[in-house]
Design an enzyme around this catalytic site. Structure first.
Site, PDB file in Angstrom:
ATOM      1  N   ALA A   1      45.054  20.377  30.237  1.00 18.22           N
ATOM      2  CA  ALA A   1      43.991  21.073  29.511  1.00 18.22           C
ATOM      3  C   ALA A   1      44.477  21.549  28.149  1.00 18.22           C
ATOM      4  O   ALA A   1      45.607  22.001  28.003  1.00 18.22           O
ATOM      5  CB  ALA A   1      43.507  22.268  30.331  1.00 18.22           C
TER       6      ALA A   1
ATOM      7  N   TYR B   1       0.757  -7.299   8.702  1.00 18.99           N
ATOM      8  CA  TYR B   1       0.799  -6.071   7.915  1.00 18.99           C
ATOM      9  C   TYR B   1       2.108  -5.334   8.176  1.00 18.99           C
ATOM     10  O   TYR B   1       2.542  -5.235   9.324  1.00 18.99           O
ATOM     11  CB  TYR B   1      -0.354  -5.133   8.312  1.00 18.99           C
ATOM     12  CG  TYR B   1      -1.738  -5.574   7.902  1.00 18.99           C
ATOM     13  CD1 TYR B   1      -1.951  -6.686   7.098  1.00 18.99           C
ATOM     14  CD2 TYR B   1      -2.842  -4.838   8.318  1.00 18.99           C
ATOM     15  CE1 TYR B   1      -3.225  -7.063   6.728  1.00 18.99           C
ATOM     16  CE2 TYR B   1      -4.134  -5.215   7.948  1.00 18.99           C
ATOM     17  CZ  TYR B   1      -4.317  -6.327   7.162  1.00 18.99           C
ATOM     18  OH  TYR B   1      -5.578  -6.687   6.805  1.00 18.99           O
ATOM     19  N   GLY B   2       2.689  -4.795   7.128  1.00 15.61           N
ATOM     20  CA  GLY B   2       3.950  -4.062   7.275  1.00 15.61           C
ATOM     21  C   GLY B   2       3.833  -2.788   8.084  1.00 15.61           C
ATOM     22  O   GLY B   2       4.838  -2.214   8.504  1.00 15.61           O
TER      23      GLY B   2
ATOM     24  N   ARG C   1      -1.915   8.789   3.565  1.00 15.80           N
ATOM     25  CA  ARG C   1      -2.180   9.697   4.693  1.00 15.80           C
ATOM     26  C   ARG C   1      -0.927  10.094   5.462  1.00 15.80           C
ATOM     27  O   ARG C   1      -0.961  10.971   6.312  1.00 15.80           O
ATOM     28  CB  ARG C   1      -3.209   9.060   5.644  1.00 15.80           C
ATOM     29  CG  ARG C   1      -4.629   9.193   5.135  1.00 15.80           C
ATOM     30  CD  ARG C   1      -5.601   8.435   6.013  1.00 15.80           C
ATOM     31  NE  ARG C   1      -5.539   6.989   5.737  1.00 15.80           N
ATOM     32  CZ  ARG C   1      -6.117   6.066   6.503  1.00 15.80           C
ATOM     33  NH1 ARG C   1      -6.772   6.421   7.595  1.00 15.80           N
ATOM     34  NH2 ARG C   1      -6.047   4.787   6.176  1.00 15.80           N
TER      35      ARG C   1
ATOM     36  N   GLY D   1       0.811  -1.222   0.000  1.00 14.83           N
ATOM     37  CA  GLY D   1       0.000   0.000   0.000  1.00 14.83           C
ATOM     38  C   GLY D   1       0.840   1.266   0.000  1.00 14.83           C
ATOM     39  O   GLY D   1       2.019   1.254   0.349  1.00 14.83           O
TER      40      GLY D   1
ATOM     41  N   GLU E   1     -16.593  -5.761   5.963  1.00 18.10           N
ATOM     42  CA  GLU E   1     -15.865  -4.499   5.952  1.00 18.10           C
ATOM     43  C   GLU E   1     -16.796  -3.334   6.266  1.00 18.10           C
ATOM     44  O   GLU E   1     -17.988  -3.366   5.957  1.00 18.10           O
ATOM     45  CB  GLU E   1     -15.208  -4.287   4.584  1.00 18.10           C
ATOM     46  CG  GLU E   1     -14.075  -5.266   4.298  1.00 18.10           C
ATOM     47  CD  GLU E   1     -12.994  -5.225   5.364  1.00 18.10           C
ATOM     48  OE1 GLU E   1     -12.380  -4.159   5.560  1.00 18.10           O
ATOM     49  OE2 GLU E   1     -12.760  -6.250   6.029  1.00 18.10           O
TER      50      GLU E   1
ATOM     51  N   LYS F   1       5.335   4.296   3.369  1.00 19.11           N
ATOM     52  CA  LYS F   1       4.921   4.300   4.782  1.00 19.11           C
ATOM     53  C   LYS F   1       5.708   3.326   5.650  1.00 19.11           C
ATOM     54  O   LYS F   1       6.138   3.669   6.759  1.00 19.11           O
ATOM     55  CB  LYS F   1       3.431   3.983   4.876  1.00 19.11           C
ATOM     56  CG  LYS F   1       2.964   3.776   6.297  1.00 19.11           C
ATOM     57  CD  LYS F   1       1.475   3.838   6.462  1.00 19.11           C
ATOM     58  CE  LYS F   1       0.792   2.595   5.980  1.00 19.11           C
ATOM     59  NZ  LYS F   1      -0.665   2.653   6.237  1.00 19.11           N
TER      60      LYS F   1
ATOM     61  N   ASN G   1      48.469  11.824  32.913  1.00 20.34           N
ATOM     62  CA  ASN G   1      47.684  13.035  33.086  1.00 20.34           C
ATOM     63  C   ASN G   1      47.864  13.911  31.854  1.00 20.34           C
ATOM     64  O   ASN G   1      48.976  14.293  31.526  1.00 20.34           O
ATOM     65  CB  ASN G   1      48.145  13.784  34.339  1.00 20.34           C
ATOM     66  CG  ASN G   1      47.129  14.844  34.727  1.00 20.34           C
ATOM     67  OD1 ASN G   1      46.741  15.661  33.891  1.00 20.34           O
ATOM     68  ND2 ASN G   1      46.691  14.828  35.963  1.00 20.34           N
TER      69      ASN G   1
ATOM     70  N   GLN H   1       3.292  -6.680  -6.033  1.00 19.64           N
ATOM     71  CA  GLN H   1       1.893  -6.536  -6.411  1.00 19.64           C
ATOM     72  C   GLN H   1       1.806  -5.238  -7.209  1.00 19.64           C
ATOM     73  O   GLN H   1       1.876  -4.151  -6.635  1.00 19.64           O
ATOM     74  CB  GLN H   1       1.025  -6.466  -5.135  1.00 19.64           C
ATOM     75  CG  GLN H   1      -0.457  -6.516  -5.419  1.00 19.64           C
ATOM     76  CD  GLN H   1      -1.285  -6.150  -4.183  1.00 19.64           C
ATOM     77  OE1 GLN H   1      -0.830  -5.449  -3.285  1.00 19.64           O
ATOM     78  NE2 GLN H   1      -2.521  -6.610  -4.160  1.00 19.64           N
TER      79      GLN H   1
END
Ligand code: UD1
Ligand code: MG
Length: 458
Positions: free
Chosen positions: A382, A104-105, A15, A11, A156, A22, A379, A77
């Site tokens: 800095a 479903y993925g 959306r 699919g 459905e 998706k 050591n 598909q």
């Protein structure tokens, strides 16, 4: 009985309003589809089949870089003619004697236990359906039962009568059936329905017609079967997942100051009395031993951290191994290949890369130490920098045990400093230093008497 999982992922997901398919949108930094594939793997499936369509190449190539032992059978598909048609595309690569589990993925968080319970209900005489009761069943296929409570069909939303619309038990989309039965039923599906699609759900009525039982299982909670259709649902599911992760870590012995401000994006294990402050992100494989403290705003990625080590606020740790009772940060950046031995210290505004720091050694402030190996009790003053890169190649700096490197030293690699050597502050070290030597490599100080400072021009 072999189990073959068929994952529907053809699919478009319009959306999402996205250029990305998706199923490649991520939850906890992992694409939705990869969650589903991992769920199939956790189940010990004998075969994984994915039906792709929209963005097929991108979806397939998202698995390229992964080193996984799961071999995936892909089928395309071309046109999305419905869920039944989609499953039919995958069936040629599924053996006849297999049990087929359909996922479903875009439903990423189903528990292995839920799926294995579902699978127990499948036989030559029964089909297994995962259903759930929803307060608002809008949009879902409704589970139609007869007077004695036996499932008769799935209807459905768009095909349902007003009475059927009132049913709150819905089809999650997840079901399991024998491959041989699916191969028999799917070619018989018709698309004469409200959406003009070949509905997978119509096989339920076919099974009933074949005198088969429709066995029903339920997930432990709704989120397990929730799909992602838009970014709001994606965010909701992400937060739910994160809440679960935080809860697990707390149960394993970690104090999580605010479960809503912890993000787990990978596999994390914690020992007792680990403390996780706010806004911590744990990514990849992270192991935190007993008593580890992670301060606020830290990102820890692919790291193993030893007992009682403290990572202070705003530090970033990546591909790093840290021993016990080490102190890191605040504001430290440990880049890939860093190894810190027990009781060592890396302080604020220090960056390390491919650096091995010996036991008890310290790099406390404002340094870059890359491609370096330092012994124990060193050591580093800095502002010390390893000049590891000549613009073309990288070189190594080696420092022995008990070395003292004065502040603001540049170590121009390749260079070696022998054990117990001392480097004067402000040195630019270009030559090896033998053990116990003092190296001072800076211009000599001159003091000029009566120096007149410039005055401002009028
Ligand atoms: C489907 C079910 C419905 C169930 C709901 C649960 C059918 C006919 N309906 O409805 O009963 O309550 O899921 O979420 O099965 N897909 C393809 N190829 C297609 C069509 C769909 O690969 O031709 C994939 C989609 O990418 C998606 C999944 O199958 O991952 C479900 O498709 P979707 O269109 O969302 O099904 P629904 O109409 O929601
Ligand atoms: Mg649909």
């Amino acid at each position: 009985m072999s189990v073959h999982v068929v994952i529907l992922a053809a699919g478009q997901g319009s959306r999402m309003r996205s250029n990305l398919p998706k199923v490649l949108h991520t939850l906890a930094a992992k694409p939705l589809l990869h969650h589903v594939v991992d769920n199939a793997r956790a189940l010990g499936a004998d075969g994984t089949h994915i039906v792709i369509g929209h963005g097929a190449d991108l979806v397939r190539s998202s698995f390229d870089k992964l080193t996984t032992d799961t071999q995936i059978h892909w089928s395309t598909q071309e046109q999305q003619l419905g869920t039944g048609h989609a499953v039919d595309q995958a069936l040629p690569s599924v053996p006849d004697d297999a049990t087929v589990l359909i996922l479903y993925g875009d439903v990423p968080l189903t528990n292995t236990e839920t799926l294995s319970t579902l699978l127990k209900h499948v036989s030559e005489k029964s089909i297994a359906l995962l259903t759930v009761e929803l307060d608002d069943p809008m949009g879902y296929g409704r589970i139609v039962r007869d007077a004695s409570g036996f499932v008769q069909a799935i209807v459905e939303q768009k095909d349902a009568t007003p009475e059927q619309l009132a049913i709150k038990e819905v089809n999650t989309g997840i079901l399991a059936a024998s491959a041989s039965k699916l191969k028999e039923w799917l070619p018989k599906l018709s698309n004469s329905n409200a959406q003009g699609e070949y509905y997978l759900t119509d096989i339920i009525a076919m099974a009933v017609n074949d005198q088969m039982e429709v066995a029903v299982a339920h997930p432990a909670c709704e989120e397990e079967v929730q799909g992602v259709n838009n970014r709001v649902q994606l965010a909701t599911l992400e937060r739910w997942y994160q809440a679960q992760q935080a809860e697990r870590l707390m149960i394993e012995g970690a104090t999580v100051i605010d479960p809503a401000r912890l993000d787990v994006r990978g596999k994390v294990s914690v020992g007792k009395d680990v403390f996780l402050d706010i806004n911590v992100i744990l990514e990849g494989e992270v192991e935190l031993a007993e008593g580890v403290v992670i301060g606020p705003n830290c990102i820890i990625k692919n790291a193993k951290i030893g007992a009682n080590t403290q990572i202070h606020a705003n530090s970033i740790v990546e591909d790093t191994e840290i021993g016990e009772s080490v102190n890191v940060g605040p504001f430290a950046r440990l880049r890939p290949g860093t190894k810190l031995s027990d009781r060592s210290k890396v302080g604020n505004f220090v960056e390390t890369k491919k650096t091995i720091l010996g036991e008890g050694s310290k790099i406390n402030h404002l340094s870059y130490i890359g491609d370096a190996e330092l012994g124990s009790n060193v050591n580093v003053g800095a502002g010390t920098i390893t000049c590891n890169y000549d613009g073309v190649n990288k070189f190594k700096t080696e420092i022995g045990n008990d070395v003292f490197v004065g502040s603001n030293t540049s170590l121009v690699a390749p260079v070696k400093v022998g054990s117990k050597a001392t480097v004067g502050a402000g040195s630019t070290v270009t030559k090896d230093i033998e053990q116990e030597q003092l190296a001072v490599a800076r211009s000599k100080q001159r003091n000029i008497d009566g120096w007149q400072r410039p005055v401002k021009n009028k």
